[in-house]
Design an enzyme around this catalytic site. Structure first.
Site, PDB file in Angstrom:
ATOM      1  N   SER A   1     -15.827  -5.530  -4.759  1.00  0.00           N
ATOM      2  CA  SER A   1     -16.258  -4.534  -3.791  1.00  0.00           C
ATOM      3  C   SER A   1     -17.535  -3.871  -4.288  1.00  0.00           C
ATOM      4  O   SER A   1     -17.764  -3.756  -5.489  1.00  0.00           O
ATOM      5  CB  SER A   1     -15.165  -3.473  -3.612  1.00  0.00           C
TER       6      SER A   1
ATOM      7  N   TYR B   1      -9.000   1.832  -7.300  1.00  0.00           N
ATOM      8  CA  TYR B   1      -9.409   0.643  -6.557  1.00  0.00           C
ATOM      9  C   TYR B   1     -10.700   0.065  -7.126  1.00  0.00           C
ATOM     10  O   TYR B   1     -10.801  -1.141  -7.392  1.00  0.00           O
ATOM     11  CB  TYR B   1      -9.588   1.018  -5.088  1.00  0.00           C
TER      12      TYR B   1
END
Length: 245
Positions: free
Chosen positions: A141, A154
């Site tokens: 990401s 995350y």
């Protein structure tokens, strides 16, 4: 230039494939003639997917459970004889200030987002090595590089996944097995909607743009195909482009 993919004869496994990008990929791959098996812990979404697309096989599996992953992969190889492609899409993205995060929540994110990729890799790669053929894809990401408030758990897993894949790819490159990473950009998935409400959603829409799960399917099919010869690479979709409505 128009591109089509023929997945006839290929066995593809997608974790977290009952929703979002994984679901879009599963539908596209089975439409291209592939044998698609989706692993997901969300039983309701998994059943809904199999109802709408009966050619897709579903297995309820929590990727944080190493034994469950090995049993699922072993069952797939026993029934289908091989796994040509593995896409590790299972992930969670709770939004919590890191200094307020309970240990159990931190550990859950690490177990699913990072350990889950490792367990799936360990279960699938020996068969690929024996057959001298295979493509593995995991997801990172943009948050891994830039960070985001309430996304420390995350983001840390997504940075770790990229580092893991680059190292693991060097271990298996001599066996003609590839391991690449996709950074899909900001994509409108059920998980995205929960994690990015209100001002966050408006911020992403005004800057990078918010894409659709189908926007990522082409890059994924390319990396799964024989024409993609790279390994240890990160393929990044940084921004969404404007679609005609």
């Amino acid at each position: 230039m128009k591109v089509t993919f023929d997945a006839t004869g290929y066995v593809l496994v997608i974790t977290g494939g009952a929703n979002g990008i994984g679901r879009a990929l599963a539908l596209a791959a089975v439409a291209a003639g592939g044998r698609v098996i989706v692993l997901d812990a969300d039983g309701d979404s998994l059943r809904a997917l199999m109802t709408s697309a009966p050619l897709i096989e579903g297995i309820a599996c929590d990727v944080s459970n190493r034994q469950a992953v090995f049993e699922a992969v072993g069952s797939i190889e026993s029934r289908h004889g091989k796994i040509d492609g593995l896409v590790c899409g299972a992930a969670v993205q709770p939004r919590t200030l890191v200094h307020e995060m309970e240990a159990q929540e931190w550990e859950r994110v690490q177990r699913i987002n990072l350990d889950g990729v490792v367990w799936c890799y360990q279960a699938a790669v020996p068969g690929m090595i024996r057959r001298k053929r295979g493509s593995i894809i995991a997801f990172t990401s943009g948050l891994a590089a830039q960070g985001w408030p309430q996304a420390s758990a995350y983001a840390s897993t997504k940075a770790a996944v990229a580092a893991f894949a680059k190292s693991a790819a060097k271990e298996i490159v001599g066996h003609r097995v590839r391991f690449n990473v996709v950074s899909p950009g900001v994509i409108d998935t059920p998980q995205y909607r929960v994690a990015n409400q209100g001002a966050d959603n408006e911020s992403w829409k005004a800057t990078l743009g918010v894409g659709e799960p189908e926007d990522v399917v082409g890059p994924l099919l390319f990396l799964l195909s024989d024409v993609a010869t790279m390994t240890g690479s990160v393929l990044s979709r940084d921004m969404a482009y404007a679609r005609d409505k």
